[in-house]
Design an enzyme around this catalytic site. Sequence first.
Site, PDB file in Angstrom:
ATOM      1  N   ASP A 119     -15.258   3.275   3.642  1.00 42.80           N
ATOM      2  CA  ASP A 119     -15.076   1.869   4.020  1.00 42.80           C
ATOM      3  C   ASP A 119     -16.368   1.062   3.880  1.00 42.80           C
ATOM      4  O   ASP A 119     -16.341  -0.166   3.956  1.00 42.80           O
ATOM      5  CB  ASP A 119     -14.579   1.780   5.468  1.00 42.80           C
ATOM      6  CG  ASP A 119     -13.157   2.315   5.609  1.00 42.80           C
ATOM      7  OD1 ASP A 119     -12.429   2.339   4.600  1.00 42.80           O
ATOM      8  OD2 ASP A 119     -12.783   2.720   6.725  1.00 42.80           O
ATOM      9  N   ARG A 138       0.825  -1.223   0.000  1.00 42.77           N
ATOM     10  CA  ARG A 138       0.000   0.000   0.000  1.00 42.77           C
ATOM     11  C   ARG A 138       0.858   1.271   0.000  1.00 42.77           C
ATOM     12  O   ARG A 138       1.965   1.287   0.532  1.00 42.77           O
ATOM     13  CB  ARG A 138      -0.960  -0.031   1.199  1.00 42.77           C
ATOM     14  CG  ARG A 138      -1.924  -1.212   1.077  1.00 42.77           C
ATOM     15  CD  ARG A 138      -2.933  -1.252   2.165  1.00 42.77           C
ATOM     16  NE  ARG A 138      -3.785  -0.075   2.156  1.00 42.77           N
ATOM     17  CZ  ARG A 138      -4.627   0.222   3.135  1.00 42.77           C
ATOM     18  NH1 ARG A 138      -4.709  -0.562   4.198  1.00 42.77           N
ATOM     19  NH2 ARG A 138      -5.376   1.289   3.055  1.00 42.77           N
TER      20      ARG A 138
HETATM   21  C1  S3P Z   1      -8.952   5.547   8.457  1.00 42.35           C
HETATM   22  C2  S3P Z   1      -9.020   6.364   7.364  1.00 42.35           C
HETATM   23  C3  S3P Z   1      -9.430   5.890   6.032  1.00 42.35           C
HETATM   24  C4  S3P Z   1     -10.152   4.565   6.126  1.00 42.35           C
HETATM   25  C5  S3P Z   1      -9.428   3.583   6.993  1.00 42.35           C
HETATM   26  C6  S3P Z   1      -9.318   4.129   8.413  1.00 42.35           C
HETATM   27  C7  S3P Z   1      -8.490   6.125   9.733  1.00 42.35           C
HETATM   28  O1  S3P Z   1      -8.284   5.727   5.227  1.00 42.35           O
HETATM   29  O2  S3P Z   1     -10.350   4.026   4.844  1.00 42.35           O
HETATM   30  O3  S3P Z   1     -10.110   2.358   7.047  1.00 42.35           O
HETATM   31  O4  S3P Z   1      -8.711   5.514  10.788  1.00 42.35           O
HETATM   32  O5  S3P Z   1      -7.932   7.210   9.699  1.00 42.35           O
HETATM   33  P1  S3P Z   1      -7.606   6.972   4.466  1.00 42.35           P
HETATM   34  O6  S3P Z   1      -7.103   7.926   5.467  1.00 42.35           O
HETATM   35  O7  S3P Z   1      -6.523   6.373   3.650  1.00 42.35           O
HETATM   36  O8  S3P Z   1      -8.689   7.550   3.623  1.00 42.35           O
END
Ligand code: S3P
Length: 457
Positions: free
Chosen positions: A338, A140
């Site tokens: 999500d 990732r």
């Molecule tokens: C999260 C932010 C989101 C989300 C992930 C959890 C977090 O990701 O998709 O499951 O806890 O800050 P991104 O910050 O990459 O959008």
Amino acid sequence: MSATPHSPPSSPAMSPGPADRVVVRRAASLRGTVTPPGDKSVSHRAFLLSTLATGTTVIRDALEQGDCAHSADAARALGCVVTREGDATLVRSPGLRGLSEPADVIDCGRSGTTMRLLCGLLAGRPFPSFLVADPQLARRPMGRVLEPLRRMGAQSVARQGGTRPPIVMMGGALQGTRHVLSVASAQVKSALLLAGLDAAGVTEVVEPGPARDHTERMLRAQGVALESGEGPDGRWYRVSRQDGPLQPLELRVPADPSSAAFLLVAASVVPGSDVLLRNVGTNPTRDGLTRVLRCMGAAITLESPRVEGGEPVADLRVRGAALRATTVAGPEVVTLIDELPVLAVAACCASGVTTVRDAQELRVKETDRLQTTADALTALGAAVETTPDGWVIQGGAPLRGAAVHSAGDHRIAMALMVAGLVAEGETRVHGVACAADSYPGFADDLRSLGALVEEES
Ligand code: S3P
């Protein structure tokens, strides 16, 4: 029915064993009350931000397993004492400036939140830290957090030109910088604000969309003078270097709306259902699914809205309903990012054509969720077309039980189990052990509502 899943296992993260495969049968109706597990995002932050406070943080109802265990272990690795007392987890920290160099690598497992928030938290510490990842997380993108941190003076080393884990954060002096994010990402925003607590001058982060704000809420509760406002480029947040101690909190973690999402959709699409989901977070940066499902005709009511631990919560009552297609695009997408795989299941059950756009971020989640969702739902008979940034889903095609695979992605595993509740015959979902990354006990909760979910060895 074939026992061969629609695609071969593609994640090395899947663990074999009896609980890794389930058979789901069409449900008559779902009825009962469930309290989903503690919010994963809030739990990560509770463990990681408690390291900044001087003294003992008391955390109740956190998600302790799965991804979040890596954040609790990271707090330990940095010199905090994490213990359990009754129903609470206690994190005793010497405070941000007292954290010590870890004796070993910090294993972030499959948790992107642990890794990205740690990058920011550790960037300004006067010691190096080694962040390692499970193969799924090692694929990732980390450049989105390491590159802006570099502009603050942070030195790091990572694979593939500084973009992929493992990561070495070298630690050192930081300079406050203005960052205008190109992606609405709470993980990136959080990492930069955390680095800002160690940086000389002011750190400003401007976000293009309303990414979840749990870090901001918690930092403010800890006593950080975090300013925010609306500007021409989007919402901005500003922090300055913190020289005084941060306050330890006593907080209760709400149930995770992203976990509740699977039951919200399940109860909406299974006719005759009536389910109460207790204590669910209703933070407006996270409640997009409820809003969209209601637009689709879902029967969801919020009962006893209240604030707990600085976060809005409510009990959600959901009954089965006939759903209509919708369009999801623009800034709303980040508020249900999500939840999109399970929203796709709802769209399969709705009348009409649902379009999802502006969701290209799904391609860099635990899997390429645009593709993994579409492949698995297509194998169940759904009419899903994948576009570069979303889907076009023709609702109403009857779902038929088949063997499908999660590809090692917790949210895909659970979305497919929900699809199995409305598919004809038996749906065999392979690779469901990873559901515990965010929702340990998901199959048990489904069964408690009357669903037929059988574990297979
Ligand atoms: C999260 C932010 C989101 C989300 C992930 C959890 C977090 O990701 O998709 O499951 O806890 O800050 P991104 O910050 O990459 O959008």
